[in-house]
Scaffold this motif. Structure first.
Motif, PDB file in Angstrom:
ATOM      1  N   LEU A  57       7.937  -1.183  -0.519  1.00 42.80           N
ATOM      2  CA  LEU A  57       6.525  -1.110  -0.887  1.00 42.80           C
ATOM      3  C   LEU A  57       6.306  -1.422  -2.361  1.00 42.80           C
ATOM      4  O   LEU A  57       5.202  -1.795  -2.768  1.00 42.80           O
ATOM      5  CB  LEU A  57       5.956   0.273  -0.567  1.00 42.80           C
ATOM      6  CG  LEU A  57       5.813   0.643   0.906  1.00 42.80           C
ATOM      7  CD1 LEU A  57       5.210   2.039   1.044  1.00 42.80           C
ATOM      8  CD2 LEU A  57       4.964  -0.372   1.657  1.00 42.80           C
ATOM      9  N   GLY A  58       7.347  -1.277  -3.157  1.00 44.33           N
ATOM     10  CA  GLY A  58       7.242  -1.559  -4.583  1.00 44.33           C
ATOM     11  C   GLY A  58       6.926  -3.012  -4.881  1.00 44.33           C
ATOM     12  O   GLY A  58       6.471  -3.338  -5.987  1.00 44.33           O
ATOM     13  N   PHE A  59       7.119  -3.903  -3.892  1.00 44.28           N
ATOM     14  CA  PHE A  59       6.854  -5.321  -4.107  1.00 44.28           C
ATOM     15  C   PHE A  59       5.366  -5.663  -4.043  1.00 44.28           C
ATOM     16  O   PHE A  59       4.957  -6.720  -4.526  1.00 44.28           O
ATOM     17  CB  PHE A  59       7.607  -6.160  -3.070  1.00 44.28           C
ATOM     18  CG  PHE A  59       9.101  -6.166  -3.263  1.00 44.28           C
ATOM     19  CD1 PHE A  59       9.676  -6.847  -4.321  1.00 44.28           C
ATOM     20  CD2 PHE A  59       9.924  -5.460  -2.399  1.00 44.28           C
ATOM     21  CE1 PHE A  59      11.057  -6.849  -4.511  1.00 44.28           C
ATOM     22  CE2 PHE A  59      11.296  -5.449  -2.566  1.00 44.28           C
ATOM     23  CZ  PHE A  59      11.868  -6.142  -3.634  1.00 44.28           C
ATOM     24  N   PHE A  60       4.547  -4.785  -3.428  1.00 44.11           N
ATOM     25  CA  PHE A  60       3.130  -5.165  -3.304  1.00 44.11           C
ATOM     26  C   PHE A  60       2.138  -4.005  -3.405  1.00 44.11           C
ATOM     27  O   PHE A  60       0.938  -4.222  -3.290  1.00 44.11           O
ATOM     28  CB  PHE A  60       2.891  -5.932  -1.993  1.00 44.11           C
ATOM     29  CG  PHE A  60       3.182  -5.157  -0.744  1.00 44.11           C
ATOM     30  CD1 PHE A  60       2.180  -4.462  -0.081  1.00 44.11           C
ATOM     31  CD2 PHE A  60       4.464  -5.121  -0.215  1.00 44.11           C
ATOM     32  CE1 PHE A  60       2.441  -3.760   1.073  1.00 44.11           C
ATOM     33  CE2 PHE A  60       4.738  -4.430   0.956  1.00 44.11           C
ATOM     34  CZ  PHE A  60       3.729  -3.744   1.598  1.00 44.11           C
ATOM     35  N   LEU A  61       2.601  -2.768  -3.646  1.00 48.31           N
ATOM     36  CA  LEU A  61       1.682  -1.648  -3.764  1.00 48.31           C
ATOM     37  C   LEU A  61       1.808  -0.960  -5.127  1.00 48.31           C
ATOM     38  O   LEU A  61       2.917  -0.818  -5.651  1.00 48.31           O
ATOM     39  CB  LEU A  61       1.947  -0.616  -2.667  1.00 48.31           C
ATOM     40  CG  LEU A  61       1.322  -0.834  -1.284  1.00 48.31           C
ATOM     41  CD1 LEU A  61       1.621   0.362  -0.387  1.00 48.31           C
ATOM     42  CD2 LEU A  61      -0.175  -1.064  -1.375  1.00 48.31           C
ATOM     43  N   PRO A  62       0.685  -0.501  -5.689  1.00 40.69           N
ATOM     44  CA  PRO A  62       0.730   0.308  -6.910  1.00 40.69           C
ATOM     45  C   PRO A  62       1.460   1.631  -6.650  1.00 40.69           C
ATOM     46  O   PRO A  62       1.697   2.011  -5.503  1.00 40.69           O
ATOM     47  CB  PRO A  62      -0.748   0.540  -7.247  1.00 40.69           C
ATOM     48  CG  PRO A  62      -1.484  -0.519  -6.502  1.00 40.69           C
ATOM     49  CD  PRO A  62      -0.691  -0.785  -5.261  1.00 40.69           C
ATOM     50  N   GLN A  63       1.763   2.352  -7.709  1.00 41.68           N
ATOM     51  CA  GLN A  63       2.623   3.530  -7.606  1.00 41.68           C
ATOM     52  C   GLN A  63       2.044   4.640  -6.710  1.00 41.68           C
ATOM     53  O   GLN A  63       2.757   5.208  -5.886  1.00 41.68           O
ATOM     54  CB  GLN A  63       2.902   4.092  -9.001  1.00 41.68           C
ATOM     55  CG  GLN A  63       3.888   5.245  -9.034  1.00 41.68           C
ATOM     56  CD  GLN A  63       5.263   4.869  -8.487  1.00 41.68           C
ATOM     57  OE1 GLN A  63       5.687   3.722  -8.578  1.00 41.68           O
ATOM     58  NE2 GLN A  63       5.951   5.832  -7.905  1.00 41.68           N
ATOM     59  N   ARG A 118      -4.135  -4.271   0.912  1.00 36.07           N
ATOM     60  CA  ARG A 118      -2.696  -4.163   0.653  1.00 36.07           C
ATOM     61  C   ARG A 118      -2.132  -2.854   1.180  1.00 36.07           C
ATOM     62  O   ARG A 118      -1.005  -2.803   1.685  1.00 36.07           O
ATOM     63  CB  ARG A 118      -2.413  -4.290  -0.848  1.00 36.07           C
ATOM     64  CG  ARG A 118      -2.493  -5.716  -1.368  1.00 36.07           C
ATOM     65  CD  ARG A 118      -1.931  -5.839  -2.759  1.00 36.07           C
ATOM     66  NE  ARG A 118      -2.703  -5.067  -3.723  1.00 36.07           N
ATOM     67  CZ  ARG A 118      -2.334  -4.845  -4.986  1.00 36.07           C
ATOM     68  NH1 ARG A 118      -1.199  -5.322  -5.436  1.00 36.07           N
ATOM     69  NH2 ARG A 118      -3.109  -4.147  -5.800  1.00 36.07           N
ATOM     70  N   PHE A 119      -2.920  -1.784   1.070  1.00 38.96           N
ATOM     71  CA  PHE A 119      -2.445  -0.507   1.607  1.00 38.96           C
ATOM     72  C   PHE A 119      -2.359  -0.571   3.129  1.00 38.96           C
ATOM     73  O   PHE A 119      -1.415  -0.038   3.725  1.00 38.96           O
ATOM     74  CB  PHE A 119      -3.375   0.632   1.192  1.00 38.96           C
ATOM     75  CG  PHE A 119      -2.913   1.986   1.663  1.00 38.96           C
ATOM     76  CD1 PHE A 119      -1.883   2.649   1.006  1.00 38.96           C
ATOM     77  CD2 PHE A 119      -3.474   2.590   2.781  1.00 38.96           C
ATOM     78  CE1 PHE A 119      -1.429   3.888   1.439  1.00 38.96           C
ATOM     79  CE2 PHE A 119      -3.037   3.825   3.219  1.00 38.96           C
ATOM     80  CZ  PHE A 119      -2.015   4.479   2.551  1.00 38.96           C
ATOM     81  N   THR A 120      -3.326  -1.245   3.765  1.00 37.97           N
ATOM     82  CA  THR A 120      -3.282  -1.412   5.216  1.00 37.97           C
ATOM     83  C   THR A 120      -2.026  -2.174   5.623  1.00 37.97           C
ATOM     84  O   THR A 120      -1.375  -1.838   6.625  1.00 37.97           O
ATOM     85  CB  THR A 120      -4.526  -2.164   5.714  1.00 37.97           C
ATOM     86  OG1 THR A 120      -5.699  -1.455   5.296  1.00 37.97           O
ATOM     87  CG2 THR A 120      -4.528  -2.289   7.224  1.00 37.97           C
ATOM     88  N   MET A 121      -1.670  -3.193   4.842  1.00 36.36           N
ATOM     89  CA  MET A 121      -0.422  -3.917   5.090  1.00 36.36           C
ATOM     90  C   MET A 121       0.770  -2.972   4.995  1.00 36.36           C
ATOM     91  O   MET A 121       1.714  -3.047   5.791  1.00 36.36           O
ATOM     92  CB  MET A 121      -0.270  -5.064   4.094  1.00 36.36           C
ATOM     93  CG  MET A 121      -1.210  -6.228   4.300  1.00 36.36           C
ATOM     94  SD  MET A 121      -1.065  -7.451   2.955  1.00 36.36           S
ATOM     95  CE  MET A 121       0.699  -7.789   2.996  1.00 36.36           C
ATOM     96  N   GLY A 122       0.716  -2.084   4.016  1.00 37.87           N
ATOM     97  CA  GLY A 122       1.788  -1.107   3.860  1.00 37.87           C
ATOM     98  C   GLY A 122       1.886  -0.170   5.052  1.00 37.87           C
ATOM     99  O   GLY A 122       2.991   0.167   5.501  1.00 37.87           O
ATOM    100  N   VAL A 123       0.735   0.245   5.578  1.00 37.53           N
ATOM    101  CA  VAL A 123       0.713   1.127   6.749  1.00 37.53           C
ATOM    102  C   VAL A 123       1.317   0.417   7.961  1.00 37.53           C
ATOM    103  O   VAL A 123       2.134   0.988   8.694  1.00 37.53           O
ATOM    104  CB  VAL A 123      -0.729   1.581   7.064  1.00 37.53           C
ATOM    105  CG1 VAL A 123      -0.767   2.365   8.372  1.00 37.53           C
ATOM    106  CG2 VAL A 123      -1.284   2.431   5.931  1.00 37.53           C
ATOM    107  N   VAL A 124       0.926  -0.849   8.156  1.00 31.71           N
ATOM    108  CA  VAL A 124       1.471  -1.636   9.272  1.00 31.71           C
ATOM    109  C   VAL A 124       2.980  -1.794   9.122  1.00 31.71           C
ATOM    110  O   VAL A 124       3.738  -1.670  10.098  1.00 31.71           O
ATOM    111  CB  VAL A 124       0.786  -3.015   9.345  1.00 31.71           C
ATOM    112  CG1 VAL A 124       1.481  -3.913  10.376  1.00 31.71           C
ATOM    113  CG2 VAL A 124      -0.688  -2.863   9.680  1.00 31.71           C
ATOM    114  N   PHE A 125       3.436  -2.053   7.899  1.00 35.84           N
ATOM    115  CA  PHE A 125       4.878  -2.178   7.642  1.00 35.84           C
ATOM    116  C   PHE A 125       5.603  -0.886   7.996  1.00 35.84           C
ATOM    117  O   PHE A 125       6.648  -0.901   8.649  1.00 35.84           O
ATOM    118  CB  PHE A 125       5.116  -2.525   6.169  1.00 35.84           C
ATOM    119  CG  PHE A 125       6.550  -2.371   5.738  1.00 35.84           C
ATOM    120  CD1 PHE A 125       7.508  -3.315   6.104  1.00 35.84           C
ATOM    121  CD2 PHE A 125       6.956  -1.286   4.970  1.00 35.84           C
ATOM    122  CE1 PHE A 125       8.835  -3.162   5.715  1.00 35.84           C
ATOM    123  CE2 PHE A 125       8.266  -1.126   4.580  1.00 35.84           C
ATOM    124  CZ  PHE A 125       9.216  -2.074   4.950  1.00 35.84           C
ATOM    125  N   CYS A 126       5.039   0.251   7.589  1.00 39.40           N
ATOM    126  CA  CYS A 126       5.678   1.548   7.841  1.00 39.40           C
ATOM    127  C   CYS A 126       5.772   1.847   9.329  1.00 39.40           C
ATOM    128  O   CYS A 126       6.829   2.263   9.822  1.00 39.40           O
ATOM    129  CB  CYS A 126       4.910   2.661   7.129  1.00 39.40           C
ATOM    130  SG  CYS A 126       5.084   2.643   5.338  1.00 39.40           S
TER     131      CYS A 126
END
Length: 314
Positions: free
Chosen positions: A250-256, A71-79
């Motif tokens: 990111l609040g939709f799929f990543l912890p704080q 999920r964090f990798t997804m966040g990195v790709v999104f960013c």
């Protein structure tokens, strides 16, 4: 969250003091341009690789913890996707062309993770998940920088080819990162004496790099920056608008904690290495230096602001 804001504020004050020391050193001829160039090579070829190696290899993160970081990798790709799209759109709105447009996209896409991001994140977050976030982000960041980033800095050349950029990935930083990942994933023991030496070398990063940045800023012409409104407008977008957008989605799929770490990274000033790459490939290194100057100074104010704003959104 109040403790987090206090930690960020303390680190920013330390950053400001170190940059001021470097600025004064340059103005009093302790840091000449030649000295800064030598210090830059030391940081890029030895200190930064040592920092990244010690953070990843010495993180104590298990292979399982790393592999479940999808999920964090997804966040990195999104960013990165958001940064690239925003930078391309902004370059067109600012009517930039040629070398300036290319280097502009690189400057908005890549933040100063190694010089400012890692020390800041380590000072704020002591949880193991922070080390996982640093490791994953650094891997993606380095892969993109030495392929897409090099392409942006060299695409104005007639013989430019995206595939040629792959060979640029063989550098001290990426080699250190790959070795550290192997050590982390397979739990290969590293002698304490060797690890403490590498960690100690990497630990000087925050002090030397920020003094270097302060010294480099002393040689930038403020008059030229005033004549380029694109730099000022882009600083607001990169360091205030985009981090808030990132934090919200990111609040939709990543912890704080991972969510906050990625928000901080997106709001970092432009990467110093981009200016060095621009010089190497005869791109617009003057524009790169000016953008780094403005975003680095602005970060002393914008990072605490983003921390307060995201605290209110939490």
């Amino acid at each position: 969250m109040t403790a987090q804001i206090a930690a960020i504020t303390n680190q920013i004050i330390i950053f400001a003091i170190l940059m001021a020391i470097g600025f004064i050193a340059a103005k009093t001829d302790i840091f000449t341009k030649d000295a800064l160039n030598t210090l830059s090579r030391l940081i890029v070829k030895i200190i930064l690789p040592a920092l990244i190696f010690s953070v990843v290899a010495g993180s104590g993160v298990t292979a399982r913890e790393f592999l479940i970081s999808g999920r964090f990798t997804m966040g990195v790709v999104f960013c990165f996707s958001l940064l690239i799209l925003a930078s391309v759109a902004m370059s067109k709105l600012c009517k930039l062309e040629g070398k300036s447009a290319n280097i502009y996209v690189a400057l908005l896409t890549f933040g100063n993770m190694g010089f400012m991001g890692i020390p800041l994140i380590q000072a704020i977050f002591k949880e193991p998940v922070a080390q996982v976030c640093i490791a994953v982000y650094t891997l993606v960041d380095m892969a993109l920088l030495w392929t897409f980033g090099v392409y942006l800095c060299s695409r104005h050349q007639k013989n430019s080819n995206p595939l040629h950029a792959v060979r640029n990935m063989l550098n001290p930083t990426t080699v250190a990162l790959c070795i550290a990942f192997i050590i982390m994933l397979f739990k290969i023991p590293v002698p304490d004496l060797l690890m403490s030496t590498i960690a100690g070398t990497g630990g000087t990063s925050k002090y030397l790099t920020l003094m270097y940045l302060g010294g480099a800023l002393a040689y930038v012409s403020v008059d030229n920056i005033i004549k380029k409104p694109s730099i000022l407008v882009s600083t607001i977008v990169k360091m205030l608008v985009l981090p808030v957008i990132v934090y919200y989605f990111l609040g939709f799929f990543l912890p704080q904690i991972p969510r906050t770490i990625l928000t901080i990274i997106v709001g970092l000033p432009s990467m110093t290495t981009v200016a060095m790459m621009a010089t190497t490939y005869q791109s617009d290194d003057e524009y790169a230096t000016e953008m780094i100057f403005v975003t680095t100074l602005a970060s002393l104010v914008t990072i605490p602001i983003i921390s307060v704003v995201t605290n209110m959104m939490a």
